[in-house]
Design an enzyme around this catalytic site. Structure first.
Site, PDB file in Angstrom:
ATOM      1  CG  HIS A   1      -0.280   0.161   2.443  1.00  0.00           C
ATOM      2  ND1 HIS A   1       0.082   1.246   3.057  1.00  0.00           N
ATOM      3  CD2 HIS A   1       0.138  -0.699   3.396  1.00  0.00           C
ATOM      4  CE1 HIS A   1       0.640   1.233   4.464  1.00  0.00           C
ATOM      5  NE2 HIS A   1       0.658  -0.113   4.386  1.00  0.00           N
TER       6      HIS A   1
ATOM      7  CB  CYS B   1       2.522  -2.868   5.251  1.00  0.00           C
ATOM      8  SG  CYS B   1       0.964  -3.783   5.760  1.00  0.00           S
TER       9      CYS B   1
END
Length: 328
Positions: A127, A140
Site C-alpha cells: 500500500h 507491510c
C-alpha cells in the site's frame, strides 16, 4: 526459527505502520531509470514492454525495491519501505487476497492505507505510505503513492507476490512434458481446454479462481490449493532424490498447443540457491497419474507452482496461501 511452513493464516500480528502519508510519498517521481538507479521515492513504469499476460510482483527486502514482471519481462520497479527491526516483513510466496483503494487500518488509529493489496489476513499488504529511505513499517510493504495507484490498476485477486531476501531475477522455463512428467500428446487437449475455459470465465465472473501447487521433496507429495483450500493431494517421484529441490516459484505464462509445451516464469524466494537450475528442478518432478489429472483440469495462466525441501502438511483452513521462512 527457520523452518518453512506451508499453510494459511499464520499469527503474524503484522500490520501497516500508522505513519501518515508524507510529502515524500505525495511527491513521488516517475523517472526513466533502471531499477538499480532509483533513489528513494522514485519509480519507473513501462507497461508497453509487455502489454498483456500474467503479472508477478517481486519485493526485494535487501534492496528495498519492488519489481513488476509481465510474462517474465520487467515492466516497472519502485523503491519501497518494508518492516523495521522487530516487525520484519515475512519472506515467502503470497497471493493477493483483497484489494481496497481507500483502506484504513483497523489497528493503527484508522491510518490511511491507500491502494491496498492484502497479502495475509493478519495484516501484511502492499500500500501507499511513508518512505523514509529505510525499513520502517510494521510488516507491510509501503510504496510511493503514484506508483501504488498504477500498481493497483493492474493487480488482481489471486495473483502471486514473492517477498524475497534477495533480488530474484525471473527466468523462462519451457517444460517439454505436459504437466510434471511424461505424457501422451492426446492428453495435452485436457490442459489446453482447461486454460481456454479459464480465460473465458475471467470475463464472465467476478470471482476468478486462484490455483497454487506445492511440491514437497521431503514428503514426495503434491498439494493443489484452489482459492485457499486444499482440493487434491498425491505422490510425486523426484529424480536424484539425494539432491535437494530448493525453493522455487513457477508461474505459468504460456501454453503452446502446437508443441505441447508449457512455458513458466521461474524465480526463488529464499537464500541464494546454488543447486539445480529452475529448468533442472522442474524436470526432476513426475506426478502420479491421479494427481496429475487433477492438476491438468485446473491449469490456467498465472497459476503458481512452488517447490520446497520441507514438509507440505498443514491442518489450517484459512485463505491466505503463503510459504513462510519463519515466524515474526
Amino acid at each position: 526459527m527457520n523452518r518453512r511452513t506451508f499453510g494459511l493464516a499464520f499469527p503474524l500480528a503484522l500490520l501497516a505502520s500508522a505513519a501518515p502519508l508524507s510529502l515524500k510519498v505525495r511527491a513521488a517521481v516517475k523517472v526513466d531509470k533502471n531499477a538499480e538507479q532509483l533513489s528513494n521515492g522514485e519509480f519507473n513504469w513501462f507497461p508497453e514492454r509487455s502489454p498483456d499476460g500474467p503479472i508477478l510482483i517481486i519485493v526485494s527486502v535487501p534492496d528495498q525495491l519492488v519489481h513488476v514482471y509481465r510474462n517474465g519481462i520487467r515492466i516497472a520497479a519502485s523503491t519501497c519501505s518494508t518492516g523495521k527491526p522487530g516487525h520484519s516483513t515475512p519472506t515467502g510466496v503470497f497471493k493477493i487476497l483483497q484489494k481496497d483503494k481507500h483502506h484504513r487500518s483497523s489497528t493503527y488509529n484508522n491510518a490511511p492505507m491507500p491502494n491496498m493489496n492484502r497479502l495475509t489476513w493478519s495484516g501484511v499488504a502492499l500500500h501507499a505510505g511513508n518512505l523514509p529511505g529505510y525499513p520502517a513499517s510494521h510488516g507491510c510493504v509501503r510504496l510511493p503513492l503514484a506508483f501504488s495507484e498504477l500498481l493497483f490498476g493492474v493487480t488482481k485477486v489471486g495473483m502471486t507476490v514473492v517477498i524475497a531476501d534477495e533480488e530474484s531475477q525471473p527466468s523462462e522455463v519451457v517444460h517439454p512434458g505436459m504437466v510434471l512428467g511424461d505424457y501422451a500428446r492426446r492428453e495435452f487437449a485436457a490442459v489446453d481446454g482447461a486454460v481456454k475455459a479459464y480465460q473465458y470465465s475471467q470475463g464472465h465472473t467476478e470471482n476468478p479462481t486462484s490455483t497454487s501447487v506445492v511440491v514437497s521433496g521431503k514428503d514426495r507429495s503434491m498439494t493443489i490449493w484452489e482459492n485457499g483450500e486444499i482440493v487434491a493431494t498425491g505422490p510425486v517421484d523426484v529424480a536424484s532424490p539425494d539432491r535437494p529441490l530448493g525453493d522455487h516459484v513457477y508461474t505459468l505464462t504460456k501454453v503452446n498447443g502446437e508443441d505441447g509445451e508449457l512455458t513458466w516464469v521461474a524465480t526463488g524466494f529464499s537464500a541464494r540457491w546454488e543447486g539445480d537450475t529452475d529448468t533442472q528442478v522442474i524436470r526432476r518432478i513426475k506426478a502420479a497419474p491421479q494427481i496429475k489429472r487433477e492438476l491438468e483440469r485446473r491449469m490456467h495462466q498465472g497459476m503458481t507452482l512452488v517447490t520446497t525441501d520441507d514438509a507440505a502438511g498443514t491442518t489450517t483452513t484459512a485463505v491466505d496461501f503463503t510459504v513462510m521462512t519463519g515466524f515474526f
